[in-house]
Design a protein around this motif. Structure first.
Motif: not given
Lengths: 498, 108
Positions: A310, A312-313
């Motif tokens: 999450w 990194e998103e």
């Protein structure tokens, strides 16, 4: 009794200032942090509450996922590590704007920690501010004091509380001690808060409007004899709510603390209030027992453990940040470094970008915002953004000039009309009859009149001396009330004299 | 002899002053007798924790929260608020749609 001050230049020669800044930003979520009450500015009092934000018995909070996402966005933009797991804590204190008798905050486990932010100073120098942490918490309600002088708490008879703001998500960003700023400490403080504000806007996590209190700063200042000395005792000036005030508060505290130290006294560790009207600070509460907030983990909320996927998103979806954007626009616009810095310092970058997007050339957009409009904003003591003219209107003003419909002088009159609320430039031109006289008929009549009135000049021109032609053009411009195209007038004069 | 007195007799490590201070922070008005009794009772808790501290817990991960759950989030979607009349019905006094509270001493 006036506070004793050491002149600023003298103070920073003999003492090394160290800052610590805490910035609170209200997140622009649709609902509060721990309940689904809607958040919008200017709603009637107590129309945006739920049992949770009122602290009613038995009400249970649930975390707003968007608030967590925004906090992570801020943490990443400030180059922080994002906690693998973190929790909320209760900060217990008694004050009518906190209906639960505690603020839900984070204590030993903030969501983001150990970051930094590069701050560009006015001369282009980069100053790096180390970030200690950024944590999630909630805002308090708003007190209004009734009776007494000026709505101040001192001498008030009673107070009124609006809980609409209670529970609005906040992220608090805390710096490590900011050392090495020296005599530029006030500027570093201001630019740091400005840079944060720009980042909040770019991240789209907050409207970040200072005048609405979306962004608030607490400024810690201490002095020590040399950069090698241990840290001095600090004061914390609370709720400094404009960039200029941040700079002034730091400056004032440096002068005041220097005077205290010069007198051989000790700086009292206390909170101080900033006074907008004269730029001074005054003593508030001395740090005491009341500051024992008895933090403990919030039992009603489970930990927040953002998965690395999450995080990194969110990182991948971060928008272009202001510093990168400035570098890009500098290239696209072809301004010099100095021109660009002036644009940034004038707060005109968004306006120029929008004006260019609306069709103006970068140079044309800059000419207006940094010239005529800056003068008017300055004269009215408002920001450029506060002027009642839009980038699109400036772009259309520019295109009217480019098309030869108006000249620069008329353009300023058109701007008067736009600022006076008479509509878009084209409407003002039509309504005020400001269009350049392009029909040669009236121009020729005015030219003939001018030539007849100044035969000596006609002679000079005829004998090849074009110098005095300006006098003829001037007369024609005057006769047409400035609505003539000077270039066309010149052509016609030369034709006429032949 | 009551249980409280027995505990007191063991000489509490939590002083009466500390109990009185914590009570004041929590705005709880305690009588001297209550302070005495609570000093003893709280001492049992403090002692129990102290005993846990003597154990070798190097291999036991710290517990941040008793529930084995994380990330319980709500969507950012508004629900209807409480009606103002209902909100203010809980207020001992109100004015202009706001809660009226007694004079606040201290600072803003």
């Amino acid at each position: 009794m006036a506070t004793k001050l050491v002149a600023y230049d003298d103070a920073v020669k003999r003492y090394d200032p160290v800052l610590g800044i805490e910035v609170h930003v209200e997140l622009g979520t649709k609902t509060k942090m721990f309940c689904a009450a809607e958040v919008s500015f200017g709603a009637d009092p107590n129309t945006q509450t739920t049992p949770v934000s009122l602290g009613l018995p038995g009400a249970l909070p649930v975390v707003n996922g968007k608030g967590v996402e925004y906090a992570i966005r801020i943490g990443l933009a400030l180059n922080c590590s994002i906690a693998e797991t973190c929790r909320f804590a209760r900060k217990n204190y008694f004050y009518p704007d906190v209906p639960k008798n505690f603020q839900t905050s984070q204590y030993d486990e903030p969501i983001a920690y150990d970051g930094w932010l590069d701050v560009e100073l006015e001369d282009g120098e980069i100053f790096r501010v180390e970030i200690e942490r950024a944590h999630m918490e909630e805002d308090a309600g708003k007190n209004t004091h009734v009776g007494g002088a000026d709505g101040r708490i001192q001498g008030a008879d009673y107070s009124l509380v609006d809980y609409n703001r209670a529970g609005i998500p906040l992220v608090e960003i805390v710096t490590k001690p900011i050392e090495g700023a020296g005599d530029r400490a006030p500027e570093v403080a201001r630019k740091y808060v400005e840079t944060l504000r720009d980042i909040f806007r770019a991240l789209d996590v907050s409207e970040a409007r200072m005048e609405r209190g979306n962004v608030r700063a607490d400024v810690n200042v201490s002095l020590r004899p040399t950069p090698q000395s241990p840290l001095g005792t600090r004061t914390e000036t609370k709720n400094v709510n404009s960039f200029r005030s941040v700079e002034r508060a730091v400056r004032f505290e440096i002068g005041r603390q220097a005077a205290v130290l010069d007198a051989g006294e000790k700086v009292v560790q206390e909170t101080r209030h900033f006074h907008e009207e004269d730029g001074t600070t005054s003593a508030g509460r001395i740090k005491s027992d009341a500051d024992d907030y008895r933090y403990f983990p919030e039992p009603d909320l489970v930990p927040v453990a953002p998965s690395r996927a999450w995080v990194e998103e969110i990182r991948a979806a971060l928008p272009e940040l202001p510093a990168a954007r400035r570098r890009r626009l500098l290239g696209e616009w072809g301004f010099t470094d100095v021109e660009m810095r002036d644009v940034i310092n004038a707060g005109a970058i968004d306006l120029i970008e929008a004006t260019v997007a609306a069709g103006a050339t970068p140079a044309g957009a800059r000419k207006w915002w940094m010239g005529e409009l800056a003068r008017r904003a300055n004269a009215d003591e408002v920001s450029l953004e506060a002027l009642s003219v839009t980038p699109a209107q400036i772009a259309s003003l520019e295109s009217l000039i480019a098309d030869g419909k108006i000249n620069d002088k008329l353009a300023r009159q058109v701007l008067d009309g736009v600022l006076a609320g008479e509509g878009d430039p084209a409407e003002v031109v039509a309504d005020r009859g400001l269009e350049v006289v392009s029909d040669d008929g009236p121009l020729l009549a005015a030219i003939d009149a001018a030539l007849t009135a100044q035969p000596d000049i006609v002679e000079k021109i005829r004998s090849g001396n074009l110098g005095p032609i300006g006098a003829i053009i001037g007369s024609v411009m005057k006769a047409t009330k400035g609505q003539a195209d000077a270039k066309r007038v010149r052509e016609l004069v030369l034709e006429r004299i032949g | 002899m009551s249980a409280g007195a027995t505990t007191l007799a063991r000489m509490s490590t939590l002083s009466r002053d500390e109990v009185a201070r914590v009570a004041a922070l929590a705005r709880i008005d305690l009588s001297d007798a209550e302070v005495d009794r609570l000093a003893g009772e709280l001492d049992v808790i403090v002692e129990s924790i102290a005993r846990v501290n003597t154990l070798d817990l190097a291999d036991v991960p710290a517990t941040s929260h008793p529930l084995p759950m994380t990330n319980v989030f709500r969507d950012d979607v508004p629900t209807p608020p409480l009606p103002v009349a209902a909100v203010l019905a809980a207020a001992p006094a109100s004015e202009d749609g706001k809660f009226a509270v007694p004079q606040i001493l201290g600072e803003e």
